[in-house]
Design a protein around this motif. Structure first.
Motif, mmCIF file in Angstrom:
data_model
loop_
_atom_site.group_PDB
_atom_site.id
_atom_site.type_symbol
_atom_site.label_atom_id
_atom_site.label_comp_id
_atom_site.label_asym_id
_atom_site.label_seq_id
_atom_site.Cartn_x
_atom_site.Cartn_y
_atom_site.Cartn_z
ATOM 1 N N GLN A 170 0.928 -1.252 -0.053
ATOM 2 C CA GLN A 170 0.048 0.045 0.177
ATOM 3 C C GLN A 170 0.845 1.234 0.058
ATOM 4 O OE1 GLN A 170 -2.374 -0.452 3.430
ATOM 5 N NE2 GLN A 170 -4.105 -1.474 2.216
ATOM 6 N N HIS A 171 1.825 1.348 0.923
ATOM 7 C CA HIS A 171 2.707 2.551 1.043
ATOM 8 C C HIS A 171 3.982 2.744 0.527
ATOM 9 C CE1 HIS A 171 -0.495 4.053 3.976
ATOM 10 N NE2 HIS A 171 -0.498 2.560 4.572
ATOM 11 N N CYS A 172 4.530 1.535 0.093
ATOM 12 C CA CYS A 172 6.152 1.783 -0.276
ATOM 13 C C CYS A 172 6.373 1.076 -1.678
ATOM 14 C CB CYS A 172 6.866 0.804 0.510
ATOM 15 S SG CYS A 172 6.253 0.656 2.264
ATOM 16 N N ALA A 173 5.473 0.204 -2.102
ATOM 17 C CA ALA A 173 5.784 -0.258 -3.575
ATOM 18 C C ALA A 173 5.652 0.489 -4.942
ATOM 19 C CB ALA A 173 4.692 -1.623 -3.654
ATOM 20 N N ASP A 192 8.642 -5.882 -5.730
ATOM 21 C CA ASP A 192 9.699 -6.887 -5.364
ATOM 22 C C ASP A 192 10.855 -6.136 -4.713
ATOM 23 O OD1 ASP A 192 8.134 -8.954 -6.620
ATOM 24 O OD2 ASP A 192 8.994 -8.038 -8.694
ATOM 25 N N GLY A 193 10.644 -5.005 -4.280
ATOM 26 C CA GLY A 193 11.910 -4.075 -3.446
ATOM 27 C C GLY A 193 13.070 -3.757 -4.319
ATOM 28 N N ASP A 194 12.707 -3.906 -5.763
ATOM 29 C CA ASP A 194 14.020 -3.557 -6.624
ATOM 30 C C ASP A 194 13.685 -2.327 -7.248
ATOM 31 O OD1 ASP A 194 11.756 -3.523 -8.511
ATOM 32 O OD2 ASP A 194 12.763 -5.553 -9.384
ATOM 33 N N ALA A 195 12.805 -1.495 -6.822
ATOM 34 C CA ALA A 195 12.733 0.042 -7.020
ATOM 35 C C ALA A 195 12.895 0.261 -8.597
ATOM 36 C CB ALA A 195 13.858 1.018 -6.393
ATOM 37 N N ARG A 196 12.341 -0.743 -9.314
ATOM 38 C CA ARG A 196 12.130 -0.544 -10.871
ATOM 39 C C ARG A 196 10.558 -0.127 -11.089
ATOM 40 N NH1 ARG A 196 15.087 -5.576 -11.976
ATOM 41 N NH2 ARG A 196 17.158 -4.945 -11.691
#
Ligand code: HEC
Length: 126
Positions: free
Chosen positions: A48-51, A57-61
């Protein structure tokens, strides 16, 4: 008479075993369930807040992630270079950082912030 008493004792013993086993089983399962719930909650909060910036997947792409230069949590290099403590991760999440990392201290509970800090470590090397 004698055999009946033995049967009764055996039955009681079996019942006691079953109850004891059940109680031991449920007391061991409770923390596991709580841990599973915490990580499920962290995943939801993260989505909800970070993706939007750090990526599902945490890779900031993501578009925003690339625009702001959000940290790539899958980068083993980042973790090995920064060695961020839980306190540092929690502080970044609560207070934000210059350069586009918003502060979530007012929107998330301390427990959620803490669960997120743990959740982020799971991305390392993925
Ligand atoms: C609007 C985009 C955006 C959102 C949403 C966002 N971040 Fe960030 N985040 C950033 C950027 C950009 C950085 C890099 C900031 C820097 O290093 O200067 C960053 C860095 C971080 C860092 C690293 C801080 C450090 O110590 O180096 C953590 C941890 C972090 N974010 C966690 C989260 C979590 C958890 C969420 C969701 C609650 C979240 N971020 C939501 C943009 C975002």
């Amino acid at each position: 008479m004698g055999t009946n008493r033995i049967k009764l004792a055996a039955t009681l013993f079996a019942v006691a075993l079953a109850c004891g086993g059940y109680a031991a089983g449920s007391s061991a399962a409770a923390p596991r369930r709580a841990a599973a719930k915490r990580s499920a909650d962290a995943r939801t909060v993260y989505s909800q807040h970070c993706a939007s910036c750090h990526g599902e997947d945490g890779d900031a792409r993501t578009e925003k992630g690339e625009l702001y230069g959000a940290t790539d949590f899958t980068s083993k290099k980042w973790w090995d270079k920064e060695h961020p403590s839980d306190a540092r991760l929690r502080r970044a999440i609560s207070a934000g950082k210059r350069g586009g990392m918003p502060a979530f201290g007012k929107r998330l509970s301390a427990a959620e912030v803490s669960a997120l800090a743990t959740y982020l470590r799971g991305f390392k090397g993925r």
